[in-house]
Each structure stands twice: as structure tokens, then as C-alpha cells.
Design an enzyme around this catalytic site. Sequence first.
Site, PDB file in Angstrom:
ATOM      1  N   LEU A   1       1.124  81.775 -30.867  1.00  0.00           N
ATOM      2  CA  LEU A   1       0.508  83.107 -30.940  1.00  0.00           C
ATOM      3  C   LEU A   1      -0.262  83.421 -29.661  1.00  0.00           C
ATOM      4  CD1 LEU A   1      -0.888  82.930 -34.579  1.00  0.00           C
ATOM      5  CD2 LEU A   1       1.074  84.256 -33.807  1.00  0.00           C
ATOM      6  N   GLY A   2      -0.783  82.398 -29.023  1.00  0.00           N
ATOM      7  CA  GLY A   2      -1.542  82.666 -27.803  1.00  0.00           C
ATOM      8  C   GLY A   2      -2.109  81.403 -27.194  1.00  0.00           C
TER       9      GLY A   2
ATOM     10  N   GLY B   1      -5.493  80.086 -25.319  1.00  0.00           N
ATOM     11  CA  GLY B   1      -6.885  80.402 -24.981  1.00  0.00           C
ATOM     12  C   GLY B   1      -7.366  79.507 -23.860  1.00  0.00           C
TER      13      GLY B   1
ATOM     14  N   ASN C   1      -9.252  76.993 -24.055  1.00  0.00           N
ATOM     15  CA  ASN C   1      -9.337  75.571 -24.376  1.00  0.00           C
ATOM     16  C   ASN C   1      -8.347  75.112 -25.445  1.00  0.00           C
ATOM     17  OD1 ASN C   1     -10.502  76.991 -26.356  1.00  0.00           O
ATOM     18  ND2 ASN C   1     -12.562  76.162 -26.084  1.00  0.00           N
TER      19      ASN C   1
ATOM     20  N   ASP D   1     -17.409  86.255 -26.394  1.00  0.00           N
ATOM     21  CA  ASP D   1     -16.214  86.606 -25.634  1.00  0.00           C
ATOM     22  C   ASP D   1     -15.506  87.826 -26.228  1.00  0.00           C
ATOM     23  OD1 ASP D   1     -14.465  86.378 -23.553  1.00  0.00           O
ATOM     24  OD2 ASP D   1     -13.500  84.542 -24.235  1.00  0.00           O
TER      25      ASP D   1
END
Lengths: 250, 307
Positions: free
Chosen positions: B30-31, B33, B35, B141
Site C-alpha cells: 500500500l505504501g 513510509g 521507517n 506528520d
Amino acid sequence: MRQILLITDGCSNVGDSPAIAASIAQAEGISVNVVGIVDEGGIGEQGALEIAEIARAGGGMSRIVSPALLSRTVQMMTRQTVQGTIRGEVNRELRQLFGVESAAELPPDKRAEIVRVMEDLGETAELRVALLIDASASMKPKMRAVEEAVRDLALSLQARRGESAVAVFHFPGERSHEACLLDLDWTDRADRIGPIFGRISMKGTTPTGPALLRVVEFFRETCGKLETEPQHTAPARRDDTDGMRSDYVV
Amino acid sequence: MTTSSDARVPAGTVLRGKWNGRSYRLERMLGIGANGQVYMAVSGLRTYALKIGMQLEDLQAEANVLASLDGRERKRPPFLLDVDDAEWQGRLLPFYVMQYVPGVPVKTYLAEHGGAWYGVVGYRLLNRLSELHAAGWVFGDVKSDNILVTDYGRVSLVDYGGMTAMGRSVRQFTEVYDRGYWSAGSRTADPSYDVFSVAVLWIHALDGKRLLHMTKMLLPQNRHPRELMALVRSHAELKKMENWMELALYGKFKDAREASAHWRDRMRAAAEEAVHNSRGKVPGWMAGLFAASLLLCVSAAAFWLLQ
């Protein structure tokens, strides 16, 4: 916690090996991180090797980045080094107390507790970062990015709960016997940092090793003294309730 | 290191938890990031979001935040469902499992459904943030990719890597959304840190090109909220919220609740203005038809008289 952050764009060419100097720093409890800063082209194989070697010898990390990414990189390295230092400490305690190699060997619920402690320590431990800037002629166009990165780092450190301070050196110094010069003494106030490198005459030599040793000395002179001096000269504890923070100069 | 994982884990891989024993089949990524990587994963008949961390302690710290939030907000189903490690190709992959949240990033949603939705999306977002603030957390964030919008502008926050206890230094942020980057304040987590980022979010979502151009051109010492306000004032949709933007960018809101109440008032005012502006005005097509029928009538009369 003490860190030296070396920012350079090439190879050392004067004096002792910078890797030896970095190893001495680590022996004194100071981690050495290195950023290679490049425009187009690259840093050269020799430079890249040296950068990686200094970081390994100094127990830190190294990155090679463009000026646009400098602030972010400095920020990230400082933070990760703080966390790395604390994880090392905590894992050593775990070994001694429970005989486990690291937090990874503990079940997730125990681990959650350990990580909570690590996070607290990371936020509250005292932190000093001395930046050592290569001011050889080829660095001239990158000095604006360097200044910006220093200010950005100071801003981030200022947000921590623990006492934090940055100092800035550039090398080589003005006279031939000076490996490096202090540009900014320990401070925790980003807004008080004016122009840092106003009057540097960019020179050709790059005495990275001697400059690193000089900064290690500086840590000993300024921070070492701090520990042995009586309580009242130690900087006032940061008070988070009133938002006022005293200027912090050692 | 045996616990780091920079490489992608291919779809179809089954991860079996070492401690809790549950198995998850990774469906797709899905993605990525700062970390870790987030995958859509299936266990039994249910779909989850599963995050694999690059670093065990970082991942656990995030899981701690989610667990703490679940503890505070007991009325809703929990976010955090499982924390475990899996062995894969001789490496230890630390992971945690969350509810799967469908939806698209705010910027994409507005591009697909029209800028007019930003009022209600903004309102819901500020309300969600003020819930977090009430629980003692700052999201940190705030950015388009971390805010997913589903049907009719419903908002979910994803990626809690930046979530920070009030009063500590913000754990993770994105430069353009960061108040410190714009010389508008500190990086200490407080409610107005999030509110500032929300203001930048709308500039980014509605006028992204000019914002990114500006960040490239501005010298660091000239970064200032007034530059962002210049963008707001010269954009039709953003200008409707000018007053709110100014208060948010200059850190004048006490907290997200106040910012949300003000946002709602501005939305209502903008809607009333729109109604007001249209009242008394006759739509163009109606005027046109009227003129045409008048012409037809006159010519018919003339035709009849002249006969």
C-alpha cells in the site's frame, strides 16, 4: 551523549589519518558521523572511501548527499545516532540483567516496555553535537546549505526535553598551526544563530584528522569541565512549563 | 543486522507470527513510509493493513503509540490488532497489524471530486485532530499521504510514525509541512503544530504547483508564513478561508477545537456569501431565453400588424 558531525566534499590531504582521529573520538565516547556533500558529478572514489572509513572508525554513519538534502540528512543522522547509542546501552543492560542478546529476543509485550524506556531516554538525555565543516575552496558554493543545516539542527535540538547544544568549527584555521577554528560556541538557541561563516578565507588544504582531534579536545575542555564543576555553574534545567529557556553557553 | 528489512516482500508471501502464531498473506503493497512498508494482508476472511518495520525499536515505538491511543479511545474498535515478528528468508521481520482503511489521499480526493469538498474534509480532519490532542498526542506528520478520505469526505489518519506526546520533540515530519521550516515556531509538539500543517495541507492540495515552486525558489532566511499567505490570497478557493489560514499559519489558535469551530464558521459564511452573490442575479440561460422569447413576440406582433 556526544557527537561530531563532519561535513566535507573531498579527501583529507594534511596531517594524520582521519580514521585514527575518529577512532580516538569514539574511545572518548563521541560518535563521529560524516556527510559527503556533492553538487553534480560525485565525490570521487577516494573521497567516498574515506568518508565511509571515518564513520566506521568513529562508530557513526555516513551519507553522500546533494546540498538540497543536507538539512534533512543531518537531522536524521543525529536522531538515529542518539537512538543507536541508547539502544546499545539498553541492550547491554539487558544482556547483563537477563542474559538476552537484544530487545528482539523478548516477546512483544516486554519489548513494548523496553522501547518506552528507550524513547524516554532518547528524548531526555543530554546531547551535544559539534559540527566540523570542511572550508576548502570547493566547499564555498555549499556553505549556504551548511548554515541552513546548522540552524535547522539547532531548531530540532531545541525542541527536545533534554539539554542539547550545538557548536560549529570549520577547518583549516586561519594560521598554519590551527587545524580548525571555533565559529559558534555551544548554544541551544536556533534564533540566536546569526551568520556563522562570515569571514572564512577558503583555503586549499584539508587537515581532516588534526581538525577532528582538536574537536575531541574541545569536548574534553568544555564538557569535561562541566562534570567536575560544582552544581551551581551547571546550566539551569530546562523548564518546560514557562516556555522561557535560558541561553546556554558553557 | 538481522532485524532490518529494506527489501520488498513479494505479494503472496505468508508471514507467520513467531510469538502470537497468527498468519497473514500479503496481497499488495500500500505504501512505503520513512521507517517501513505497509501491505494489504489477509488472515482468515478478513483484510488488514500490515506494517513491516525496517527497525524493530522504531516499529515497536509506533505500536506503543497505537496501543496507548486504543487505551484512551475505548468507544471505537481498536487500531492495533497484533504485534509480532516473522522469519522470512533467514531474516527477522518485525511487524504490526492494523485495521485496513480504504480511501485515497486528500490531494487525490479533491482532484477527483472537486475542490468544493475541502470544507467538509477540513472540518472532519480538525475534529479528528482535536480528539488526538485531547488524549495528549500531537499527530506530527500531517500531510496528504497520511490522510485518507473515503465516501463523502470521511477522514482517517494513517501512519502514526510522527505521533508525539505533547511537549516532546516531533518524532517525524515533512519539511514543507513543518512549522520550523517556515520559521513559524518550534518543533515541540503542541496542538498548533498540527493546525499549522493543516493550513499547509490545503495550500498543497489546492495549489500544489505554486507551493512547491515557492519552496524551491525561496532562500531559507525568507521562509515565512507571509509567503504562504500570499499564495492563499491569490487563490480563489483558498481565499475564502483567508482569515482562518492566517490564524493557523501564525499559530494564533489555542487548539484544534478552536480551529475547527472557526473553520465551521468560515464555511458557513462562505456558503452564505455564495447564496448572497447569486441572489438578484438572473442566470445567463434564463436571460437568454427571455430575450429570445421577447424577440419572437415582437416579431410576431410586427408580422401581425403589418399584414
